[in-house]
Design a protein around this motif. Structure first.
Motif, short mmCIF file in Angstrom:
data_model
loop_
_atom_site.label_atom_id
_atom_site.label_comp_id
_atom_site.label_asym_id
_atom_site.label_seq_id
_atom_site.Cartn_x
_atom_site.Cartn_y
_atom_site.Cartn_z
N ARG A 121 18.15 27.90 -65.03
CA ARG A 121 16.84 27.44 -65.70
C ARG A 121 15.75 28.60 -65.32
O ARG A 121 15.07 28.92 -66.41
CB ARG A 121 16.61 26.17 -65.23
CG ARG A 121 15.34 25.52 -66.03
CD ARG A 121 15.12 24.16 -65.49
NE ARG A 121 16.10 23.35 -65.41
CZ ARG A 121 16.06 22.20 -66.52
NH1 ARG A 121 15.25 22.00 -66.85
NH2 ARG A 121 17.38 21.48 -66.12
N THR A 122 15.75 28.90 -64.12
CA THR A 122 14.57 29.83 -63.76
C THR A 122 14.87 31.07 -64.13
O THR A 122 13.86 31.73 -64.42
CB THR A 122 14.30 29.64 -62.24
OG1 THR A 122 15.51 30.02 -61.51
CG2 THR A 122 13.79 28.15 -61.66
N LEU A 123 15.96 31.47 -64.34
CA LEU A 123 16.24 32.96 -64.70
C LEU A 123 16.70 33.27 -65.98
O LEU A 123 17.12 34.11 -66.57
CB LEU A 123 17.44 33.46 -63.74
CG LEU A 123 16.92 33.68 -62.26
CD1 LEU A 123 18.22 34.58 -61.45
CD2 LEU A 123 15.63 34.55 -62.01
N TYR A 124 16.58 32.02 -66.93
CA TYR A 124 16.86 32.11 -68.28
C TYR A 124 16.15 33.37 -69.01
O TYR A 124 16.81 34.23 -69.69
CB TYR A 124 16.75 30.79 -69.02
CG TYR A 124 17.08 30.93 -70.43
CD1 TYR A 124 18.48 30.73 -70.90
CD2 TYR A 124 16.43 31.05 -71.46
CE1 TYR A 124 18.96 30.64 -72.19
CE2 TYR A 124 16.45 30.94 -72.83
CZ TYR A 124 17.75 30.73 -73.21
OH TYR A 124 18.23 30.98 -74.51
N PRO A 125 14.83 33.45 -68.73
CA PRO A 125 14.21 34.55 -69.13
C PRO A 125 14.78 35.82 -68.95
O PRO A 125 14.71 36.97 -69.68
CB PRO A 125 12.73 34.49 -68.75
CG PRO A 125 12.45 33.09 -68.48
CD PRO A 125 13.90 32.54 -68.01
N SER A 126 15.38 36.01 -67.78
CA SER A 126 15.83 37.34 -67.12
C SER A 126 17.17 37.62 -68.12
O SER A 126 17.42 38.84 -68.51
CB SER A 126 16.10 37.20 -65.95
OG SER A 126 15.03 37.16 -65.22
N PHE A 127 18.02 36.41 -68.23
CA PHE A 127 19.18 36.67 -69.08
C PHE A 127 19.04 37.05 -70.52
O PHE A 127 19.38 37.75 -71.04
CB PHE A 127 19.92 35.37 -69.24
CG PHE A 127 20.52 35.06 -67.49
CD1 PHE A 127 20.70 35.98 -66.57
CD2 PHE A 127 20.25 33.49 -67.26
CE1 PHE A 127 21.20 35.49 -65.23
CE2 PHE A 127 20.86 33.16 -65.96
CZ PHE A 127 21.15 34.42 -65.00
N GLU A 128 17.73 36.39 -71.12
CA GLU A 128 17.30 36.61 -72.60
C GLU A 128 16.75 37.92 -72.60
O GLU A 128 17.15 38.36 -73.79
CB GLU A 128 16.45 35.50 -73.03
CG GLU A 128 16.51 35.35 -74.34
CD GLU A 128 15.75 33.87 -74.68
OE1 GLU A 128 15.89 33.37 -75.55
OE2 GLU A 128 14.60 33.70 -73.86
N ALA A 129 16.18 38.60 -71.78
CA ALA A 129 15.37 39.81 -71.99
C ALA A 129 16.19 40.82 -71.18
O ALA A 129 15.55 41.76 -70.74
CB ALA A 129 14.02 39.76 -71.65
N ALA A 130 17.50 40.85 -70.87
CA ALA A 130 18.12 41.95 -70.04
C ALA A 130 18.15 42.98 -70.43
O ALA A 130 18.16 43.42 -71.93
CB ALA A 130 19.45 41.12 -69.68
#
Length: 416
Positions: A355-364
């Motif tokens: 949940r907290t790192l979803y933006p990291s996965f999405e903007a890798a």
């Protein structure tokens, strides 16, 4: 939707065949693949032969290229890295006409990545981005926050390493990563460089390797070896780094999310002591610094030499489907490629950091595989070798990057 539901001419009572699939063996990958493939076999009445392949991505690609170029029928379904569709496309079937509405359930960016010349040559299996694992118990012990920059990580790792060694843990190291001369080191280097606003090959395919951000990044990493990172890190891939961290002998580790479930295993010495965060950024004062995790992940493709294409596609659709991706996420922290699963309560309970790192996965950060096409493997090899020379002390950052830029420009003559 599975192929046997889409294609009525493939009845359940058809003559059973044996389908072969290549699977990775990093962490729990091989067992997960076997379990999923066996579930499909029991459901369809077919049998599956699971082929284990090298852990090293570079070695696996070389094996795939050899088999596919020779027209081998030994493997029907290939597990391929996110950077390989352009390299292997000519020997993979177009899944578009066979996959029904399945592609719509996955991250659009990965579907675009897997579409080469208008042909969908692979479906997503799981996605990844580089993340930072840390010993939460040790940060609490020393009253230190999770480092947000590479400089802070270096200082924090050094302080805790020193304190733990003085307390009797002579084998403690501050930071481990993938330092072997292979694709994993290319990934680490891109993360270090991108976090400072730099690049090696830009989005238009221009070679920009010799730049201040890259020089600073390599100088920083070379300073880790033998100080906060063990000399042996020069031979570490994912599993070697995980082995040292999970045994309790490293404060920080760069790895993929799969290591979370293993670190929390019943027999793990660090169970309940580990946290996961975005990788550090460069110097925020620069204005172009950011937290950079390189896009990883694997896909499933069907060989054009397969003798059992309908069954192979059916297996691929089953393994990339929502129920199987959920099982893999809950069991072993493999990131789904289906956005809907990031809202699933069971998935989030098993992997709170999703949940907290979803933006990291999405903007890798993507590797330059799209612009360099079939030459990407040569590009990656050149990057890994030059960076390894810097880490090993055989070259300084500036001449190594100048040589790398020369090599890449030579490769790109006449276009990628």
């Amino acid at each position: 939707m599975l192929l046997f539901a889409l294609l009525p001419w493939l009845p359940r009572c058809a003559v059973a065949v044996e389908v072969s699939i290549s699977c990775g063996a990093v962490g729990q990958e091989l067992q997960l693949c076997r379990d999923g493939a066996q579930a499909w076999a029991e459901r369809t009445g077919n049998t599956v032969r699971v082929v284990s392949t090298p852990n090293s991505a570079s070695e696996r690609l070389a094996l795939y290229q050899q088999l596919l170029a020779g027209g081998s029928t030994a493997i029907d379904v290939y597990q391929i890295d996110v950077v390989w569709p352009g390299i292997l496309a000519r020997n993979l079937i177009d899944l578009g006409p066979l996959a029904g509405d399945a592609p719509a359930g996955h991250f659009p960016a990965i579907i675009r990545n897997n579409t080469v010349g208008g042909r969908l040559v692979a479906l997503p299996f799981y996605t990844d981005a580089g993340v930072l694992f840390y010993r939460a118990d040790l940060l609490r012990k020393y009253g230190l926050p999770v480092p947000q920059t590479w400089d802070a990580l270096t200082q924090t790792a050094r302080r805790i390493q020193q304190g733990e060694r003085q307390a009797g843990n002579a084998g403690m190291w501050g930071y481990v990563f993938q330092g072997r001369a292979y694709e994993g080191l290319t990934v680490n280097a891109l993360e270090w460089i991108d976090s400072r606003g730099g690049a090696l090959v830009d989005a238009e395919g221009r070679v920009v390797a010799d730049n201040p951000a890259a020089r600073e990044a390599l100088a920083m990493a070379a300073g880790w070896v033998g100080t906060i990172a063990p000399p042996g890190v020069l031979n570490y891939a994912e599993e070697e780094a995980r082995g040292l961290f999970q045994s309790g002998h490293a404060v920080f580790m760069r790895n993929w999310p799969y290591a979370w479930a293993l670190a929390q295993g019943a027999d793990s010495p660090v169970r309940g002591k580990v946290g996961v965060a975005a990788l550090p950024s460069g110097d925020p004062a620069r204005g172009d610094a950011r937290h950079s995790g390189v896009l990883g992940g694997w896909n499933l493709a069907v060989s054009r030499h397969s003798r059992h294409v309908p069954e192979a596609v059916d297996l691929l659709l089953y393994l990339s489907g929502a129920p199987e991706q959920k099982r893999r996420a809950v069991t072993a922290a493999y990131n789904p490629t289906r956005p809907a699963l990031y809202q699933d309560a069971q998935v989030i309970e098993a992997n709170p950091f999703f949940r907290t790192l979803y933006p990291s996965f999405e903007a890798a950060v993507a590797r330059p595989s799209r612009v360099t096409g079939r030459k990407y493997n040569r590009v990656s090899s050149a990057v890994a070798n030059e960076v390894h020379d810097v880490l090993a002390g055989r070259s300084a950052p500036e001449p190594a990057l100048q040589e790398l830029a020369h090599e890449l420009r030579r490769m790109s003559r006449g276009g990628w």
